[in-house]
Design an enzyme around this catalytic site. Structure first.
Site, mmCIF file in Angstrom:
data_model
loop_
_atom_site.group_PDB
_atom_site.id
_atom_site.type_symbol
_atom_site.label_atom_id
_atom_site.label_comp_id
_atom_site.label_asym_id
_atom_site.label_seq_id
_atom_site.Cartn_x
_atom_site.Cartn_y
_atom_site.Cartn_z
ATOM 1 N N GLU A 16 -14.618 -5.944 2.124
ATOM 2 C CA GLU A 16 -13.963 -5.989 3.434
ATOM 3 C C GLU A 16 -14.963 -6.105 4.584
ATOM 4 O O GLU A 16 -15.953 -5.381 4.638
ATOM 5 C CB GLU A 16 -13.149 -4.705 3.595
ATOM 6 C CG GLU A 16 -12.505 -4.548 4.963
ATOM 7 C CD GLU A 16 -11.791 -3.214 5.085
ATOM 8 O OE1 GLU A 16 -10.851 -2.956 4.297
ATOM 9 O OE2 GLU A 16 -12.169 -2.433 5.980
ATOM 10 N N GLU B 119 0.799 -1.227 0.000
ATOM 11 C CA GLU B 119 0.000 0.000 0.000
ATOM 12 C C GLU B 119 0.834 1.282 0.000
ATOM 13 O O GLU B 119 1.820 1.392 0.729
ATOM 14 C CB GLU B 119 -0.902 -0.004 1.236
ATOM 15 C CG GLU B 119 -1.916 1.133 1.271
ATOM 16 C CD GLU B 119 -3.113 0.742 2.112
ATOM 17 O OE1 GLU B 119 -4.005 0.053 1.590
ATOM 18 O OE2 GLU B 119 -3.146 1.110 3.297
ATOM 19 N N GLU C 104 -5.987 -8.009 6.065
ATOM 20 C CA GLU C 104 -5.618 -6.598 5.946
ATOM 21 C C GLU C 104 -5.239 -6.015 7.311
ATOM 22 O O GLU C 104 -5.935 -6.247 8.298
ATOM 23 C CB GLU C 104 -6.806 -5.780 5.419
ATOM 24 C CG GLU C 104 -7.384 -6.229 4.098
ATOM 25 C CD GLU C 104 -8.664 -5.457 3.787
ATOM 26 O OE1 GLU C 104 -9.608 -6.049 3.276
ATOM 27 O OE2 GLU C 104 -8.709 -4.246 4.098
ATOM 28 N N SER C 105 -4.169 -5.250 7.315
ATOM 29 C CA SER C 105 -3.749 -4.417 8.457
ATOM 30 C C SER C 105 -3.001 -5.189 9.550
ATOM 31 O O SER C 105 -3.165 -6.396 9.718
ATOM 32 C CB SER C 105 -4.933 -3.699 9.118
ATOM 33 O OG SER C 105 -5.635 -2.912 8.206
ATOM 34 N N ASN D 266 -10.438 -6.915 7.692
ATOM 35 C CA ASN D 266 -9.575 -5.874 8.232
ATOM 36 C C ASN D 266 -9.410 -6.095 9.732
ATOM 37 O O ASN D 266 -10.392 -6.129 10.479
ATOM 38 C CB ASN D 266 -10.159 -4.481 7.955
ATOM 39 C CG ASN D 266 -9.081 -3.401 8.046
ATOM 40 O OD1 ASN D 266 -8.082 -3.586 8.755
ATOM 41 N ND2 ASN D 266 -9.264 -2.312 7.342
ATOM 42 N N LYS E 38 -8.035 2.236 -2.876
ATOM 43 C CA LYS E 38 -8.418 2.039 -1.476
ATOM 44 C C LYS E 38 -8.990 3.358 -0.999
ATOM 45 O O LYS E 38 -8.290 4.357 -0.886
ATOM 46 C CB LYS E 38 -7.181 1.629 -0.664
ATOM 47 C CG LYS E 38 -7.491 1.125 0.716
ATOM 48 C CD LYS E 38 -7.113 -0.339 0.769
ATOM 49 C CE LYS E 38 -7.272 -1.060 2.080
ATOM 50 N NZ LYS E 38 -7.411 -0.359 3.289
ATOM 51 N N LYS F 225 0.697 4.671 1.427
ATOM 52 C CA LYS F 225 -0.036 5.227 2.571
ATOM 53 C C LYS F 225 0.825 6.294 3.237
ATOM 54 O O LYS F 225 1.865 5.978 3.822
ATOM 55 C CB LYS F 225 -0.329 4.064 3.544
ATOM 56 C CG LYS F 225 -1.137 4.411 4.769
ATOM 57 C CD LYS F 225 -1.453 3.155 5.588
ATOM 58 C CE LYS F 225 -2.399 3.421 6.732
ATOM 59 N NZ LYS F 225 -2.692 2.214 7.530
HETATM 60 O O1 LIG Z 1 -4.938 3.006 9.037
HETATM 61 C C1 LIG Z 1 -5.796 3.570 9.744
HETATM 62 O O2 LIG Z 1 -5.519 4.173 10.803
HETATM 63 C C2 LIG Z 1 -7.241 3.566 9.351
HETATM 64 C C3 LIG Z 1 -8.158 4.224 10.141
HETATM 65 C C4 LIG Z 1 -9.486 4.268 9.795
HETATM 66 C C5 LIG Z 1 -9.914 3.663 8.620
HETATM 67 C C6 LIG Z 1 -9.007 2.990 7.817
HETATM 68 C C7 LIG Z 1 -7.682 2.929 8.162
HETATM 69 N N1 LIG Z 1 -6.748 2.311 7.377
HETATM 70 C C8 LIG Z 1 -7.068 1.725 6.114
HETATM 71 C C9 LIG Z 1 -6.533 0.370 6.020
HETATM 72 O O3 LIG Z 1 -7.317 -0.548 5.992
HETATM 73 C C10 LIG Z 1 -5.054 0.181 6.032
HETATM 74 O O4 LIG Z 1 -4.444 1.245 5.399
HETATM 75 C C11 LIG Z 1 -4.531 -1.075 5.392
HETATM 76 O O5 LIG Z 1 -5.241 -2.218 5.726
HETATM 77 C C12 LIG Z 1 -3.055 -1.272 5.784
HETATM 78 O O6 LIG Z 1 -2.943 -1.283 7.185
HETATM 79 P P1 LIG Z 1 -1.523 -1.248 7.919
HETATM 80 O O7 LIG Z 1 -0.659 -2.306 7.286
HETATM 81 O O8 LIG Z 1 -1.831 -1.545 9.351
HETATM 82 O O9 LIG Z 1 -0.967 0.105 7.690
#
Ligand SMILES: O=C(O)c1ccccc1NCC(=O)[C@H](O)[C@H](O)COP(=O)(O)O
Length: 265
Positions: free
Chosen positions: A165, A54, A216-217, A186, A116, A56
């Site tokens: 998601e 991503e 995800e995340s 997520n 996204k 970001k």
């Molecule tokens: O990343 C956040 O804080 C967030 C807060 C509120 C809504 C969405 C958010 N993020 C979007 C995502 O789902 C993430 O960018 C993506 O899954 C990657 O997550 P990470 O690897 O933990 O940065």
């Protein structure tokens, strides 16, 4: 008001501004002229774990993450490291993204690109395709009633693969009932921002045979990708850990190799 509600309020305001600047007919014409969308599923179904990497810049949970003056170069590094797809966060207010980022990434990489964002309106699906996306994220939590099925139908009509998601079993059931085959879980609860990767472990067994499972995340390093893989993930979506890594190409490669080596052994 939850974090998600506040995000959605801003998203809707920005959407109305764009809608007043660019009529839907113009977007549809651009989408018709765009090269056909790429199908991400073959790469996602290859043996071993796939990574969606991503772009970001910042997030509501962590604030500023990385200065990314050239999102296309970051995406090219991801692709060179073996990412199966690149996710571009296009939300402006909280994530610092834009459709210009999507354009730039699309022009540089040959792997599928995910828009996204917080998609709540057909206009945003047309935007995604007009700006070259191959996939679009649809979040069950923010799509009531028939809107989820309607937006999935529109995605397919314009050639986009919807990544649908969920964060709870009820949301997952709605995604499956609507016919989603690319199912994301997520780990981040978007109403509280708490991250719990084990949510994927609990929901993955509820996914139907043949679905492609996307975790995800919450990935901090290769061991987390390996754990998602052990829990049944076909694909892992990673943002923060990659944009902060200093060497995105090597990091994507390490994530894939570590997960595949551990799960094979
Ligand atoms: O990343 C956040 O804080 C967030 C807060 C509120 C809504 C969405 C958010 N993020 C979007 C995502 O789902 C993430 O960018 C993506 O899954 C990657 O997550 P990470 O690897 O933990 O940065």
């Amino acid at each position: 008001m939850s974090v998600l509600d506040a995000i959605l309020e801003g998203v809707r305001e920005d959407l109305e501004r764009r809608r007043s600047e660019t009529p839907l007919a113009e977007l549809r014409a651009r989408a018709a002229d765009a090269p056909p969308a790429l199908d991400p599923m073959p790469a996602f179904l290859e043996p071993g774990v796939s990574i969606i990497a991503e772009v970001k810049r910042r997030s509501p949970s962590k604030g500023d993450l990385a200065d990314i003056p050239d999102p296309a170069s970051l995406a090219a590094e991801y692709a060179a490291g073996g990412a199966a797809a690149v996710s571009v966060l296009t939300e402006r207010r909280r994530f610092g993204g834009s459709l210009a980022d999507l354009d730039a990434v699309r022009a540089r990489v040959e792997v599928p690109v995910l828009r996204k964002d917080f998609i709540v309106d057909p206009y945003q699906v047309w935007e995604a395709r007009a700006h070259g996306a191959d996939l679009a994220l649809l979040m069950v939590v923010s799509l009531d009633g028939s809107l989820l099925a309607d937006l999935m139908g529109l995605c397919r009509e314009v050639g986009l693969t919807p990544l649908v998601e969920s964060h709870t079993a009820d949301e997952l059931e709605r995604a499956v009932d609507a016919g989603a085959t690319l199912l994301g879980v997520n780990a981040r609860d978007l109403t509280t921002l708490d991250v719990d990767r084990s949510v994927f472990a609990r929901l993955a067994p509820l996914m139907p045979e043949g679905a492609v499972r996307v975790a995800e995340s919450g990935v901090a390093g290769p061991q987390d990708v390996a754990e998602y893989r052990r829990w049944g993930a076909d694909v892992v979506l990673v943002g923060e850990a990659l944009v902060r890594s200093g060497d995105p190409r090597a990091s994507v490669g390490r994530f894939i190799e570590t997960a595949n080596a551990q799960v094979a052994s």
